[in-house]
Write a protein that holds these residues in place. Sequence first.
Motif, PDB file in Angstrom:
ATOM      1  N   ILE A  15       0.837  -1.203   0.000  1.00  0.00           N
ATOM      2  CA  ILE A  15       0.000   0.000   0.000  1.00  0.00           C
ATOM      3  C   ILE A  15       0.870   1.251   0.000  1.00  0.00           C
ATOM      4  O   ILE A  15       0.683   2.179  -0.792  1.00  0.00           O
ATOM      5  N   LEU A  16       1.866   1.231   0.869  1.00  0.00           N
ATOM      6  CA  LEU A  16       2.733   2.395   1.020  1.00  0.00           C
ATOM      7  C   LEU A  16       3.463   2.689  -0.286  1.00  0.00           C
ATOM      8  O   LEU A  16       3.452   3.813  -0.788  1.00  0.00           O
ATOM      9  N   PHE A  19       1.403   4.048  -3.198  1.00  0.00           N
ATOM     10  CA  PHE A  19       1.169   5.490  -3.103  1.00  0.00           C
ATOM     11  C   PHE A  19       2.346   6.263  -3.666  1.00  0.00           C
ATOM     12  O   PHE A  19       2.190   7.196  -4.427  1.00  0.00           O
ATOM     13  N   PHE A  20       3.522   5.819  -3.273  1.00  0.00           N
ATOM     14  CA  PHE A  20       4.700   6.556  -3.703  1.00  0.00           C
ATOM     15  C   PHE A  20       4.962   6.383  -5.191  1.00  0.00           C
ATOM     16  O   PHE A  20       5.450   7.266  -5.857  1.00  0.00           O
ATOM     17  N   LEU A  22       2.572   5.756  -7.479  1.00  0.00           N
ATOM     18  CA  LEU A  22       1.539   6.449  -8.247  1.00  0.00           C
ATOM     19  C   LEU A  22       1.819   7.942  -8.295  1.00  0.00           C
ATOM     20  O   LEU A  22       1.474   8.621  -9.237  1.00  0.00           O
ATOM     21  N   SER A  23       2.410   8.422  -7.228  1.00  0.00           N
ATOM     22  CA  SER A  23       2.711   9.842  -7.223  1.00  0.00           C
ATOM     23  C   SER A  23       3.982  10.046  -8.014  1.00  0.00           C
ATOM     24  O   SER A  23       4.850   9.187  -8.055  1.00  0.00           O
ATOM     25  N   CYS A  24       4.062  11.159  -8.691  1.00  0.00           N
ATOM     26  CA  CYS A  24       5.330  11.437  -9.342  1.00  0.00           C
ATOM     27  C   CYS A  24       5.518  12.926  -9.463  1.00  0.00           C
ATOM     28  O   CYS A  24       4.608  13.708  -9.223  1.00  0.00           O
ATOM     29  N   VAL A  25       6.701  13.276  -9.803  1.00  0.00           N
ATOM     30  CA  VAL A  25       7.036  14.678  -9.936  1.00  0.00           C
ATOM     31  C   VAL A  25       7.480  14.879 -11.367  1.00  0.00           C
ATOM     32  O   VAL A  25       8.431  14.275 -11.823  1.00  0.00           O
ATOM     33  N   LYS A  26       6.732  15.667 -12.098  1.00  0.00           N
ATOM     34  CA  LYS A  26       7.027  15.866 -13.522  1.00  0.00           C
ATOM     35  C   LYS A  26       8.197  16.811 -13.698  1.00  0.00           C
ATOM     36  O   LYS A  26       8.282  17.826 -13.030  1.00  0.00           O
ATOM     37  N   ASP A  27       9.012  16.459 -14.680  1.00  0.00           N
ATOM     38  CA  ASP A  27      10.147  17.283 -15.099  1.00  0.00           C
ATOM     39  C   ASP A  27      10.324  18.617 -14.394  1.00  0.00           C
ATOM     40  O   ASP A  27       9.913  19.649 -14.894  1.00  0.00           O
TER      41      ASP A  27
END
Lengths: 186, 473
Positions: A15-16, A19-20, A22-27
């Motif tokens: 689960i943890l 979450f990480f 699925l989340s992302c930081v775009k360019d």
Amino acid sequence: MLLLTKKYSPYFLFILSSFFMLSCVKDVDFDQAETLKIESVVDVSLLYFDLQASQVGFIPNNDVNPYSVQDTTKLEIFSKPFLEENLKEATFDFEFLNSIPRIFNAKIVLYDNAYNELDEIEILVDSPKITNTTSYNETEIQKIKNMAYMGIELMLMPGAPMLDPNSSGELLLKSSGTFFMSIDAD
Amino acid sequence: MRINQVILYLLLFLGVFINAQNKQLLYNFTDIPQSLMVNPGATIQNRAYFGIPALSGIYANVGTSEISLYDLFSDDGVDFNAKVRNAVYSLNNNDIQRVNEQVEILNVGFKIGGLFSKNYVSFGVYQELNVFNYWPEDLAILAYEGNSTNIGRPFNLSHLNVKGELLTVFHIGFHRKVNEHFSYGIRGKLYSGIIDISSTKNSGYFVTSEGTNNIYTHTLLSDVKVQTSGYSGLREEDVDGAADVLNILKNRALLGGNIGLGVDFGITYTPSDQWTHTASIQDLGYIAQKKDVETYTLKGAYSLEGINLPFDAIITGGGLSDNWQELIDEIEAAFPRDTIYNSYTTMRPVKFNAATMYNFGAKRRSNDCNCTSGKNDYVNSVGLQLFAESHSRYPQAALTAFYYRKLGSALRVKTTYTVDKFSKTNIGLGLSTHFANFNFYLLADNLLEYYNLADANNASLQFGFNYIFPIKD
């Protein structure tokens, strides 16, 4: 209890981590901060004086003898390291308003810390209003960076009428500096 | 620049991995024991619990209104200075940048006075970091443009408004279920302040206007105060390196810091099986900043037209004077810079929560589940929550609509939609799992922005592990 933790830990981790993942930081590019440049422009009042004709009138034979007075003042508006790093260009504005019916010759002198002359701005005050703008571009700006003192030498040119303690009129100087900064990230 | 970059990375990291001061997902989520931390009067659904030390509650929140990190740092080919320019001109002094982080070190709760007692006690320790900054609009524009294009415009010093605190909180709570309809709780808190920096009551302005004797008049009217505690001790000469700093901070974390007191209150009112109303107040308290205190002030007024050359006096024999030194002395006399060592008091940000909840749907058979109280067995709940928090200028508020659902015996889900200053599209999801007395929970908001966290104006995540002793039917 430890066993139980072990048994379910893959579940928790799933689960943890989902979450990480699925989340992302775009360019994003934080190195852009290195290119930060702030170009602020600062106006500062510099020297001023108000010279009364009645005071000049105390000078004996002021119609024939050239007479000069001078004063010098320290002038460190910004700290040296700040100027050295960030000052790009500068402009000095001088404005003489003269209601004394005589001609003055003004010399504005820039000195470094050891009173070596860096620059001299000569202004002949031969009409009621004289303005002068002196600019220091990127190749000349080192003079301003090195400046520690500013002096004015004011000469009363021989001429008529002779001034006495009852003469009226005044010579005013107003001046300001405009400092163009270029502040980098580093 | 390196340090700035580290801070930015850190902000981003916190934004990715942690949760906000408005704990809209945790509030009323009474399957999770930590809901007692946001409402000491919350419904209790266990005989006892203990949090897995240091892992029972990890929470962080980062918020910036108006501008996100992505707006500034997206790799979109737009000139960075154009983006900075846009940020400087679109932010105003009501925009907020905030960071909030909490880590539970210990959290334990249990029923006292026998199996059928109505009293419950919980206690623990957590560490909290809180930074709250209003964007200093005028100061930013003055630094960015200079005064040249702003002749006649006063730059307002009250825009400087920042507060930061790092503290450890020791707490003990008492909860009593008065009858089937009403319960209340109270939690006493002992704060051990580690570092506090606060500059929230500034006034004055700086203006460059047309002068009378010279081209410009520069006027500074200033009443600026920066209060610090726990800061001066860290920059003393014999503090050598990170290890020393850590030792000092550790000592302060354990009651060696500045001590304060606070209290939380909360109630749950259940007029019928289907309706539940709750309310709570948290952190009604203060910290007396007494140790290692330094307050810096800049208070005074001065108008400067430049340097007057006394030619009149020179001609009449008054002689030369040191114009520059006289001016400096005059300015220094007008602004007596002062460092004060008097103690001061800071109020904790007070948090208020209230909610109303409607329960509906099929009632579950009580033997399905060994972890609920058996009273409220409706599987669905919907409701509204209001959150408000006090700050130096005006309270921050948020409104949340939520849906809660029990799925089988092991899973509880809560989804929230929250509207506040940071976002109008904040959807959150909370999960609480219950396997073999182990509780794991995970609460995250701003899910819509998870596809690009850098562009999130506000993001929070909270998770933790507990061991729960269920209520025996």
